[in-house]
Design an enzyme around this catalytic site. Structure first.
Site, PDB file in Angstrom:
ATOM      1  N   SER A  23       0.596  -8.720   2.010  1.00 53.87           N
ATOM      2  CA  SER A  23       1.770  -7.867   1.903  1.00 53.87           C
ATOM      3  C   SER A  23       1.539  -6.495   1.286  1.00 53.87           C
ATOM      4  O   SER A  23       2.218  -5.542   1.633  1.00 53.87           O
ATOM      5  CB  SER A  23       2.857  -8.572   1.087  1.00 53.87           C
ATOM      6  OG  SER A  23       3.160  -9.798   1.680  1.00 53.87           O
ATOM      7  N   THR A  24       0.625  -6.390   0.340  1.00 54.47           N
ATOM      8  CA  THR A  24       0.440  -5.125  -0.381  1.00 54.47           C
ATOM      9  C   THR A  24      -1.038  -4.763  -0.453  1.00 54.47           C
ATOM     10  O   THR A  24      -1.906  -5.611  -0.312  1.00 54.47           O
ATOM     11  CB  THR A  24       0.975  -5.237  -1.823  1.00 54.47           C
ATOM     12  OG1 THR A  24       0.172  -6.175  -2.549  1.00 54.47           O
ATOM     13  CG2 THR A  24       2.444  -5.665  -1.844  1.00 54.47           C
TER      14      THR A  24
END
Length: 195
Positions: A23-24
């Site tokens: 996600s990041t």
């Protein structure tokens, strides 16, 4: 859902797509074990009988919340529409999309071309009602978790912004809120991408 049943020859003739995502950027840099385990799905595809295996990792560091573009996911959808995909492999099926629109669209496409969804729990055939129900539940739970995370982050940002002054909240755009104190003190709080 099956875990050991052989896949049909028609499915094995098409490509298996291993979808790798975190996600990041922080996760990409620090959660190397997760990446390694996701890339190992190539071997899972081989053991299941696929010869043509593609890895899509364009979306590393991109949230699946539906708020950012995901070129890898778009490529996966295009290949599904063209009938080129026999199976989509991912670490956890619910990680493919964290919003209902993308999730159900993907399941619909897999069902139309009889592609399987394979994760660590098993093989899902979206054409089968029980598999579709289970995949739908996984997607709903994933979307619910994202909502809970967003609410917690928003509450924390709001509490940090001005704990002693009542606030009015105005939604500006996805993930960005305007917090206005009733005494006309303006504070912006950015809700981090949750996924």
């Amino acid at each position: 859902m099956t875990s050991s049943d052989a896949l049909p020859a028609a499915v094995l003739k098409r490509k298996a797509v291993v979808y790798v995502r975190q996600s990041t950027q922080a996760q990409v840099q620090t959660n190397l074990e997760s990446q390694r385990r996701q890339y190992e799905l190539v071997e899972v595809a081989r053991r299941r009988g696929f010869r043509d295996i593609e890895v899509i990792d364009d979306d590393l560091g991109r949230s699946a919340s539906g708020m950012v573009a995901r070129p890898g996911f778009e490529r996966l959808v295009a290949w599904l529409c063209a009938g080129e995909v026999g199976a989509v492999l991912c670490f956890d099926a619910s990680r493919l999309a964290r919003n209902g629109r993308d999730w159900h669209h993907l399941l619909e496409l897999c069902g139309l071309v009889e592609a399987r969804v394979i994760d660590l729990d098993g093989v899902y055939d979206p054409c089968r009602p029980n598999d579709r129900l289970l995949l739908g539940m996984k997607g709903s739970i994933s979307e619910f978790e994202l909502g809970v995370l967003r609410a917690r982050m928003f509450d924390a940002a709001r509490a940090k912004a001005r704990p002693s002054v009542p606030m009015k909240v105005r939604h500006l755009s996805p993930g960005i809120f305007n917090l206005r104190a009733q005494k006309d003190h303006l504070t912006h709080a950015h809700a981090p991408e949750a996924d």
